[in-house]
Motif scaffolding. Structure first.
Motif, PDB file in Angstrom:
ATOM      1  N   ASP A 129      62.312  -8.321  40.331  1.00  0.00           N
ATOM      2  CA  ASP A 129      62.408  -9.595  39.611  1.00  0.00           C
ATOM      3  C   ASP A 129      62.555  -9.243  38.131  1.00  0.00           C
ATOM      4  OD1 ASP A 129      62.090 -12.019  38.343  1.00  0.00           O
ATOM      5  OD2 ASP A 129      60.063 -12.394  39.087  1.00  0.00           O
ATOM      6  N   ARG A 130      63.799  -9.068  37.689  1.00  0.00           N
ATOM      7  CA  ARG A 130      64.050  -8.633  36.309  1.00  0.00           C
ATOM      8  C   ARG A 130      63.676  -9.709  35.290  1.00  0.00           C
ATOM      9  NH1 ARG A 130      67.962  -5.375  38.828  1.00  0.00           N
ATOM     10  NH2 ARG A 130      67.558  -3.198  38.269  1.00  0.00           N
ATOM     11  N   GLU A 131      63.854 -10.958  35.652  1.00  0.00           N
ATOM     12  CA  GLU A 131      63.545 -12.042  34.712  1.00  0.00           C
ATOM     13  C   GLU A 131      62.067 -12.045  34.327  1.00  0.00           C
ATOM     14  OE1 GLU A 131      63.669 -16.931  34.521  1.00  0.00           O
ATOM     15  OE2 GLU A 131      64.879 -15.873  36.017  1.00  0.00           O
ATOM     16  N   ASN A 132      61.194 -11.793  35.286  1.00  0.00           N
ATOM     17  CA  ASN A 132      59.755 -11.802  35.023  1.00  0.00           C
ATOM     18  C   ASN A 132      59.155 -10.394  34.950  1.00  0.00           C
ATOM     19  OD1 ASN A 132      59.240 -14.778  35.145  1.00  0.00           O
ATOM     20  ND2 ASN A 132      60.091 -14.492  37.189  1.00  0.00           N
ATOM     21  N   LEU A 133      60.030  -9.367  34.932  1.00  0.00           N
ATOM     22  CA  LEU A 133      59.626  -7.971  34.823  1.00  0.00           C
ATOM     23  C   LEU A 133      58.592  -7.582  35.882  1.00  0.00           C
ATOM     24  CD1 LEU A 133      59.358  -7.715  30.936  1.00  0.00           C
ATOM     25  CD2 LEU A 133      61.304  -7.132  32.394  1.00  0.00           C
ATOM     26  N   LYS A 134      58.927  -7.881  37.153  1.00  0.00           N
ATOM     27  CA  LYS A 134      58.024  -7.564  38.256  1.00  0.00           C
ATOM     28  C   LYS A 134      58.776  -6.853  39.360  1.00  0.00           C
ATOM     29  CE  LYS A 134      55.027 -11.478  37.318  1.00  0.00           C
ATOM     30  NZ  LYS A 134      54.540 -12.782  37.751  1.00  0.00           N
ATOM     31  N   GLU A 135      58.039  -6.010  40.078  1.00  0.00           N
ATOM     32  CA  GLU A 135      58.587  -5.284  41.219  1.00  0.00           C
ATOM     33  C   GLU A 135      57.630  -5.477  42.392  1.00  0.00           C
ATOM     34  OE1 GLU A 135      58.406  -0.735  41.802  1.00  0.00           O
ATOM     35  OE2 GLU A 135      60.403  -1.114  40.950  1.00  0.00           O
ATOM     36  N   TYR A 136      58.185  -5.799  43.560  1.00  0.00           N
ATOM     37  CA  TYR A 136      57.383  -6.013  44.762  1.00  0.00           C
ATOM     38  C   TYR A 136      57.615  -4.868  45.737  1.00  0.00           C
ATOM     39  CZ  TYR A 136      56.583 -10.775  43.083  1.00  0.00           C
ATOM     40  OH  TYR A 136      56.210 -11.864  42.334  1.00  0.00           O
ATOM     41  N   SER A 137      56.515  -4.231  46.153  1.00  0.00           N
ATOM     42  CA  SER A 137      56.561  -3.150  47.140  1.00  0.00           C
ATOM     43  C   SER A 137      55.928  -3.627  48.434  1.00  0.00           C
ATOM     44  CB  SER A 137      55.792  -1.925  46.628  1.00  0.00           C
ATOM     45  OG  SER A 137      56.431  -1.399  45.494  1.00  0.00           O
ATOM     46  N   LEU A 138      56.168  -2.869  49.495  1.00  0.00           N
ATOM     47  CA  LEU A 138      55.586  -3.204  50.790  1.00  0.00           C
ATOM     48  C   LEU A 138      54.069  -3.289  50.700  1.00  0.00           C
ATOM     49  CD1 LEU A 138      57.679  -0.791  53.002  1.00  0.00           C
ATOM     50  CD2 LEU A 138      57.717  -3.277  53.158  1.00  0.00           C
ATOM     51  N   ILE A 139      53.498  -4.243  51.405  1.00  0.00           N
ATOM     52  CA  ILE A 139      52.052  -4.311  51.514  1.00  0.00           C
ATOM     53  C   ILE A 139      51.615  -3.093  52.318  1.00  0.00           C
ATOM     54  CG2 ILE A 139      50.105  -5.592  52.489  1.00  0.00           C
ATOM     55  CD1 ILE A 139      51.745  -8.165  52.058  1.00  0.00           C
ATOM     56  N   SER A 140      50.547  -2.452  51.864  1.00  0.00           N
ATOM     57  CA  SER A 140      50.056  -1.254  52.532  1.00  0.00           C
ATOM     58  C   SER A 140      48.564  -1.390  52.762  1.00  0.00           C
ATOM     59  CB  SER A 140      50.344  -0.025  51.668  1.00  0.00           C
ATOM     60  OG  SER A 140      49.904   1.140  52.305  1.00  0.00           O
ATOM     61  N   ASP A 173      58.561 -18.779  40.923  1.00  0.00           N
ATOM     62  CA  ASP A 173      59.410 -19.576  41.809  1.00  0.00           C
ATOM     63  C   ASP A 173      60.799 -18.945  41.911  1.00  0.00           C
ATOM     64  OD1 ASP A 173      59.986 -21.640  43.511  1.00  0.00           O
ATOM     65  OD2 ASP A 173      60.614 -23.013  41.922  1.00  0.00           O
ATOM     66  N   ASN A 174      60.837 -17.717  42.428  1.00  0.00           N
ATOM     67  CA  ASN A 174      62.101 -16.978  42.526  1.00  0.00           C
ATOM     68  C   ASN A 174      63.016 -17.582  43.566  1.00  0.00           C
ATOM     69  OD1 ASN A 174      59.790 -15.029  41.815  1.00  0.00           O
ATOM     70  ND2 ASN A 174      61.603 -13.922  41.132  1.00  0.00           N
ATOM     71  N   GLU A 175      64.290 -17.678  43.214  1.00  0.00           N
ATOM     72  CA  GLU A 175      65.304 -18.102  44.180  1.00  0.00           C
ATOM     73  C   GLU A 175      66.018 -16.903  44.771  1.00  0.00           C
ATOM     74  OE1 GLU A 175      67.938 -21.020  42.599  1.00  0.00           O
ATOM     75  OE2 GLU A 175      66.320 -22.377  42.022  1.00  0.00           O
ATOM     76  N   ALA A 176      65.941 -15.740  44.077  1.00  0.00           N
ATOM     77  CA  ALA A 176      66.614 -14.524  44.547  1.00  0.00           C
ATOM     78  C   ALA A 176      65.954 -13.297  43.932  1.00  0.00           C
ATOM     79  CB  ALA A 176      68.093 -14.563  44.180  1.00  0.00           C
ATOM     80  N   PHE A 177      66.192 -12.148  44.540  1.00  0.00           N
ATOM     81  CA  PHE A 177      65.703 -10.859  44.050  1.00  0.00           C
ATOM     82  C   PHE A 177      66.843  -9.853  44.076  1.00  0.00           C
ATOM     83  CE2 PHE A 177      61.607 -12.613  45.303  1.00  0.00           C
ATOM     84  CZ  PHE A 177      60.725 -12.071  44.374  1.00  0.00           C
ATOM     85  N   GLU A 178      66.701  -8.790  43.267  1.00  0.00           N
ATOM     86  CA  GLU A 178      67.534  -7.607  43.427  1.00  0.00           C
ATOM     87  C   GLU A 178      66.795  -6.738  44.445  1.00  0.00           C
ATOM     88  OE1 GLU A 178      70.287  -8.048  41.555  1.00  0.00           O
ATOM     89  OE2 GLU A 178      69.170  -9.762  40.829  1.00  0.00           O
ATOM     90  N   LEU A 179      67.529  -6.041  45.277  1.00  0.00           N
ATOM     91  CA  LEU A 179      66.915  -5.209  46.309  1.00  0.00           C
ATOM     92  C   LEU A 179      67.369  -3.765  46.150  1.00  0.00           C
ATOM     93  CD1 LEU A 179      65.455  -4.595  49.009  1.00  0.00           C
ATOM     94  CD2 LEU A 179      67.521  -5.432  50.181  1.00  0.00           C
ATOM     95  N   ARG A 180      66.399  -2.858  45.973  1.00  0.00           N
ATOM     96  CA  ARG A 180      66.688  -1.428  45.919  1.00  0.00           C
ATOM     97  C   ARG A 180      66.184  -0.815  47.220  1.00  0.00           C
ATOM     98  NH1 ARG A 180      63.561   0.718  41.671  1.00  0.00           N
ATOM     99  NH2 ARG A 180      65.005  -0.323  40.268  1.00  0.00           N
ATOM    100  N   VAL A 181      67.114  -0.394  48.093  1.00  0.00           N
ATOM    101  CA  VAL A 181      66.744   0.176  49.389  1.00  0.00           C
ATOM    102  C   VAL A 181      66.483   1.670  49.255  1.00  0.00           C
ATOM    103  CG1 VAL A 181      67.513   0.569  51.765  1.00  0.00           C
ATOM    104  CG2 VAL A 181      68.025  -1.597  50.644  1.00  0.00           C
ATOM    105  N   LEU A 182      67.409   2.390  48.648  1.00  0.00           N
ATOM    106  CA  LEU A 182      67.281   3.835  48.421  1.00  0.00           C
ATOM    107  C   LEU A 182      67.642   4.119  46.974  1.00  0.00           C
ATOM    108  CD1 LEU A 182      69.105   4.994  51.664  1.00  0.00           C
ATOM    109  CD2 LEU A 182      66.668   5.304  51.204  1.00  0.00           C
ATOM    110  N   ASP A 183      67.007   5.123  46.381  1.00  0.00           N
ATOM    111  CA  ASP A 183      67.226   5.404  44.960  1.00  0.00           C
ATOM    112  C   ASP A 183      68.670   5.764  44.631  1.00  0.00           C
ATOM    113  OD1 ASP A 183      64.613   4.850  44.322  1.00  0.00           O
ATOM    114  OD2 ASP A 183      63.949   6.941  44.437  1.00  0.00           O
TER     115      ASP A 183
END
Length: 195
Positions: A129-140, A173-183
């Motif tokens: 989420d570049r607009e809010n400067l956040k990154e979401y990772s898998l729950i572990s 209230d995100n409508e979309a995300f960027e997705l990084r699958v592999l570096d």
């Protein structure tokens, strides 16, 4: 009268023990490829009521909204990675990907794990989420990701397989995300969030 009750209770106990043993110790019974409990939570369905038998939710792999081909470094093998959905349900958000290996190094009947299909690298898709400067990772939980097991989930050449992973629901209230699958793979832009 007492003897009848004792025999009846013993009969019920014997039947329940036999039923329990045959259900849990039958190693020859096929196990489903999708964990019913995890699928229920990951796809937004309510957990089954107590006493309801588990079920496997069928998954349609044809509904891909974006797709890229990834070449496994050092080989001629490739895998197609498609985004199927990103859906929010309560406090969690589930990402579903479709992976289809196109490996020249193995026969069409040989099993290929998701681990192998992703180049045996650290596979930890992140939602940005570049607009809010956040990154979401898998729950572990205790070192185990809330996601498909890459080592044991397998397919064969040209046959799609589903990978799913669970994340915390968006804080904004995100409508979309960027997705990084592999570096070393281009990001997926504007992956829509469904609620």
């Amino acid at each position: 009268m007492r003897q009848v009750l004792s025999l009846g209770a013993a009969g019920v106990l014997a039947i329940s023990l036999l039923t329990g043993c045959s259900a849990s110790n039958d190693e020859s019974a096929p196990s489903p490829s999708v964990d019913a409990g995890a699928t229920a939570g990951a796809t937004g369905h309510d957990a089954p009521a107590a006493g309801t038998p588990p079920r496997v939710v069928s998954v349609d792999t044809s509904t891909v909204i974006a797709e890229q081909e990834y070449s496994i470094p050092g080989t001629k093998d490739k895998v197609s990675i498609g985004v199927q959905s990103l859906s929010v349900d309560g406090k969690t958000m589930t990402l579903q990907l479709v992976l289809t290996p196109e490996f020249s190094s193995v026969s069409d009947s040989e099993a290929i794990s998701i681990y192998t299909a992703t180049g045996s690298t650290r596979f930890n898709p992140k939602l940005i989420d570049r607009e809010n400067l956040k990154e979401y990772s898998l729950i572990s939980d205790t070192g185990q990701d809330w996601a498909t097991n890459r080592a044991t989930t397998k397919t064969t050449n040209h046959e799609p397989v589903i990978w799913w992973g669970v994340y915390a629901a968006p804080e904004d209230d995100n409508e979309a995300f960027e997705l990084r699958v592999l570096d070393d793979m281009a990001e997926f832009d504007d992956v829509p969030v469904t609620r």
